[in-house]
Design a protein around this motif. Structure first.
Motif, PDB file in Angstrom:
ATOM      1  N   ARG A 225    -110.839 -28.453  83.222  1.00 21.73           N
ATOM      2  CA  ARG A 225    -110.631 -27.034  82.954  1.00 21.73           C
ATOM      3  C   ARG A 225    -110.448 -26.889  81.445  1.00 21.73           C
ATOM      4  NH1 ARG A 225    -110.066 -24.742  88.209  1.00 21.73           N
ATOM      5  NH2 ARG A 225    -110.836 -26.442  89.487  1.00 21.73           N
ATOM      6  N   SER A 226    -111.452 -26.374  80.793  1.00 22.68           N
ATOM      7  CA  SER A 226    -111.456 -26.347  79.326  1.00 22.68           C
ATOM      8  C   SER A 226    -110.447 -25.379  78.739  1.00 22.68           C
ATOM      9  CB  SER A 226    -112.861 -26.036  78.804  1.00 22.68           C
ATOM     10  OG  SER A 226    -113.282 -24.744  79.175  1.00 22.68           O
ATOM     11  N   CYS A 227    -109.895 -24.480  79.554  1.00 21.51           N
ATOM     12  CA  CYS A 227    -108.897 -23.540  79.023  1.00 21.51           C
ATOM     13  C   CYS A 227    -107.547 -24.208  78.799  1.00 21.51           C
ATOM     14  CB  CYS A 227    -108.749 -22.326  79.936  1.00 21.51           C
ATOM     15  SG  CYS A 227    -107.918 -22.635  81.513  1.00 21.51           S
ATOM     16  N   THR A 228    -107.321 -25.353  79.430  1.00 23.20           N
ATOM     17  CA  THR A 228    -106.003 -25.991  79.328  1.00 23.20           C
ATOM     18  C   THR A 228    -106.010 -27.313  78.571  1.00 23.20           C
ATOM     19  OG1 THR A 228    -106.276 -27.096  81.453  1.00 23.20           O
ATOM     20  CG2 THR A 228    -105.190 -24.936  81.472  1.00 23.20           C
ATOM     21  N   ILE A 229    -107.164 -27.793  78.188  1.00 20.79           N
ATOM     22  CA  ILE A 229    -107.225 -29.087  77.504  1.00 20.79           C
ATOM     23  C   ILE A 229    -107.340 -28.851  75.996  1.00 20.79           C
ATOM     24  CG2 ILE A 229    -109.720 -29.345  77.791  1.00 20.79           C
ATOM     25  CD1 ILE A 229    -109.197 -32.369  78.163  1.00 20.79           C
ATOM     26  N   PRO A 230    -106.442 -29.429  75.208  1.00 19.90           N
ATOM     27  CA  PRO A 230    -106.536 -29.283  73.747  1.00 19.90           C
ATOM     28  C   PRO A 230    -107.791 -29.980  73.227  1.00 19.90           C
ATOM     29  CG  PRO A 230    -104.378 -30.125  74.403  1.00 19.90           C
ATOM     30  CD  PRO A 230    -105.258 -30.175  75.613  1.00 19.90           C
ATOM     31  N   VAL A 231    -108.432 -29.367  72.267  1.00 22.89           N
ATOM     32  CA  VAL A 231    -109.689 -29.907  71.738  1.00 22.89           C
ATOM     33  C   VAL A 231    -109.513 -31.326  71.198  1.00 22.89           C
ATOM     34  CG1 VAL A 231    -109.484 -28.908  69.411  1.00 22.89           C
ATOM     35  CG2 VAL A 231    -111.748 -29.322  70.403  1.00 22.89           C
ATOM     36  N   ALA A 232    -108.351 -31.641  70.661  1.00 24.95           N
ATOM     37  CA  ALA A 232    -108.124 -32.986  70.118  1.00 24.95           C
ATOM     38  C   ALA A 232    -108.253 -34.058  71.203  1.00 24.95           C
ATOM     39  CB  ALA A 232    -106.749 -33.071  69.471  1.00 24.95           C
ATOM     40  N   ARG A 233    -108.001 -33.705  72.462  1.00 28.09           N
ATOM     41  CA  ARG A 233    -108.084 -34.687  73.558  1.00 28.09           C
ATOM     42  C   ARG A 233    -109.514 -35.060  73.910  1.00 28.09           C
ATOM     43  NH1 ARG A 233    -104.627 -33.299  78.425  1.00 28.09           N
ATOM     44  NH2 ARG A 233    -105.774 -35.079  79.221  1.00 28.09           N
ATOM     45  N   VAL A 234    -110.493 -34.291  73.445  1.00 26.91           N
ATOM     46  CA  VAL A 234    -111.881 -34.619  73.768  1.00 26.91           C
ATOM     47  C   VAL A 234    -112.653 -35.157  72.573  1.00 26.91           C
ATOM     48  CG1 VAL A 234    -111.953 -33.000  75.691  1.00 26.91           C
ATOM     49  CG2 VAL A 234    -112.766 -32.276  73.438  1.00 26.91           C
ATOM     50  N   ALA A 235    -111.991 -35.271  71.433  1.00 23.37           N
ATOM     51  CA  ALA A 235    -112.655 -35.849  70.264  1.00 23.37           C
ATOM     52  C   ALA A 235    -113.105 -37.268  70.607  1.00 23.37           C
ATOM     53  CB  ALA A 235    -111.714 -35.857  69.062  1.00 23.37           C
ATOM     54  N   GLY A 236    -114.364 -37.581  70.305  1.00 24.22           N
ATOM     55  CA  GLY A 236    -114.908 -38.900  70.581  1.00 24.22           C
ATOM     56  C   GLY A 236    -115.362 -39.094  72.020  1.00 24.22           C
ATOM     57  N   ARG A 237    -115.280 -38.060  72.829  1.00 23.07           N
ATOM     58  CA  ARG A 237    -115.713 -38.135  74.217  1.00 23.07           C
ATOM     59  C   ARG A 237    -116.936 -37.241  74.407  1.00 23.07           C
ATOM     60  NH1 ARG A 237    -110.304 -37.008  77.443  1.00 23.07           N
ATOM     61  NH2 ARG A 237    -111.462 -37.862  79.205  1.00 23.07           N
ATOM     62  N   SER A 238    -117.647 -37.422  75.503  1.00 19.08           N
ATOM     63  CA  SER A 238    -118.836 -36.637  75.793  1.00 19.08           C
ATOM     64  C   SER A 238    -118.465 -35.376  76.570  1.00 19.08           C
ATOM     65  CB  SER A 238    -119.823 -37.468  76.618  1.00 19.08           C
ATOM     66  OG  SER A 238    -120.891 -36.651  77.052  1.00 19.08           O
ATOM     67  N   VAL A 239    -118.796 -34.215  75.996  1.00 23.45           N
ATOM     68  CA  VAL A 239    -118.566 -32.932  76.651  1.00 23.45           C
ATOM     69  C   VAL A 239    -119.922 -32.355  77.013  1.00 23.45           C
ATOM     70  CG1 VAL A 239    -117.635 -30.591  76.391  1.00 23.45           C
ATOM     71  CG2 VAL A 239    -116.465 -32.536  75.305  1.00 23.45           C
ATOM     72  N   VAL A 240    -120.088 -31.957  78.278  1.00 21.32           N
ATOM     73  CA  VAL A 240    -121.320 -31.313  78.724  1.00 21.32           C
ATOM     74  C   VAL A 240    -120.945 -29.956  79.295  1.00 21.32           C
ATOM     75  CG1 VAL A 240    -123.325 -31.410  80.257  1.00 21.32           C
ATOM     76  CG2 VAL A 240    -122.463 -33.510  79.184  1.00 21.32           C
ATOM     77  N   THR A 241    -121.572 -28.925  78.757  1.00 16.35           N
ATOM     78  CA  THR A 241    -121.352 -27.563  79.230  1.00 16.35           C
ATOM     79  C   THR A 241    -122.530 -27.130  80.096  1.00 16.35           C
ATOM     80  OG1 THR A 241    -122.480 -26.495  77.383  1.00 16.35           O
ATOM     81  CG2 THR A 241    -120.130 -27.034  77.079  1.00 16.35           C
ATOM     82  N   LEU A 242    -122.418 -25.960  80.671  1.00 14.85           N
ATOM     83  CA  LEU A 242    -123.510 -25.416  81.464  1.00 14.85           C
ATOM     84  C   LEU A 242    -124.807 -25.409  80.668  1.00 14.85           C
ATOM     85  CD1 LEU A 242    -124.084 -23.872  84.221  1.00 14.85           C
ATOM     86  CD2 LEU A 242    -124.066 -21.848  82.775  1.00 14.85           C
ATOM     87  N   GLU A 243    -124.724 -25.058  79.393  1.00 19.16           N
ATOM     88  CA  GLU A 243    -125.913 -25.008  78.541  1.00 19.16           C
ATOM     89  C   GLU A 243    -126.557 -26.373  78.359  1.00 19.16           C
ATOM     90  OE1 GLU A 243    -123.068 -21.776  77.034  1.00 19.16           O
ATOM     91  OE2 GLU A 243    -122.886 -23.843  77.708  1.00 19.16           O
ATOM     92  N   GLY A 244    -125.780 -27.432  78.471  1.00 24.82           N
ATOM     93  CA  GLY A 244    -126.279 -28.789  78.271  1.00 24.82           C
ATOM     94  C   GLY A 244    -126.959 -29.387  79.488  1.00 24.82           C
ATOM     95  N   LEU A 245    -126.978 -28.668  80.597  1.00 18.49           N
ATOM     96  CA  LEU A 245    -127.590 -29.210  81.810  1.00 18.49           C
ATOM     97  C   LEU A 245    -129.105 -29.054  81.815  1.00 18.49           C
ATOM     98  CD1 LEU A 245    -125.024 -27.952  84.471  1.00 18.49           C
ATOM     99  CD2 LEU A 245    -125.180 -30.229  83.431  1.00 18.49           C
TER     100      LEU A 245
END
Length: 168
Positions: free
Chosen positions: A60-80
């Motif tokens: 749930r991207s509304c509750t996760i701080p952006v710093a927690r995903v630095a260096g990880r792979s994020v895929v959004t609806l647009e990336g599918l």
């Protein structure tokens, strides 16, 4: 924010982001990167409208701080989608006419992609469990379930490719 920008890999592309580390991932995706597929629904991680994939898992991207995903792979609806073609799950939701207002569907599509990555032939119970925390106020539940079943077939026909980690 002071210091170096955070570096995010979003939809296969490295993106520097000048945001405070505690800023929600949803805010950065929508406001800084212009990716509006994830929706602001409740702001509490309860409705699922803001769902994205982080390292292949639904978050749930509304509750996760952006710093927690630095260096990880994020895929959004647009990336599918790839090469102008919708992802098989996106295609299934369109073909099954699963949308009413459409607000919840982006999160449900992302959740379905994650489900099929884990289990390419999920049972009805598994489908319902994967979507249980995604709220739809319009009542298109029957069509949504039909869309997931269709997505199973379309994904198999597409060779089982669910999530692509790199940009085209």
């Amino acid at each position: 924010m002071t210091g170096e920008p955070l570096r995010l890999t979003v939809n296969g592309e490295m993106r520097p982001v000048a945001a405070a580390p505690e800023t929600s991932l949803l805010t950065v995706l929508r406001n800084d990167l212009g990716l509006t597929g994830a929706k602001y629904g409740c702001g509490l991680g309860e409705c699922g409208a803001c769902a994205v994939l982080v390292d292949g898992r639904v978050v749930r991207s509304c509750t996760i701080p952006v710093a927690r995903v630095a260096g990880r792979s994020v895929v959004t609806l647009e990336g599918l989608a790839r090469e102008g073609r919708p992802h098989p799950v996106q295609r299934a939701f369109a073909e099954a006419q699963a949308a009413q207002c459409g607000y919840c569907l982006n999160g449900m599509i992302v959740a379905t992609v994650a489900l099929l990555a884990r289990d390419p032939a999920p049972s009805e119970v598994a489908i319902r469990a994967a979507l249980a925390r995604h709220l739809c106020r319009c009542g298109t539940h029957v069509e949504i379930l039909a869309a997931v079943r269709l997505a199973v077939r379309l994904t198999a026909e597409a060779g089982g490719t669910i999530v692509r980690e790199t940009a085209s």
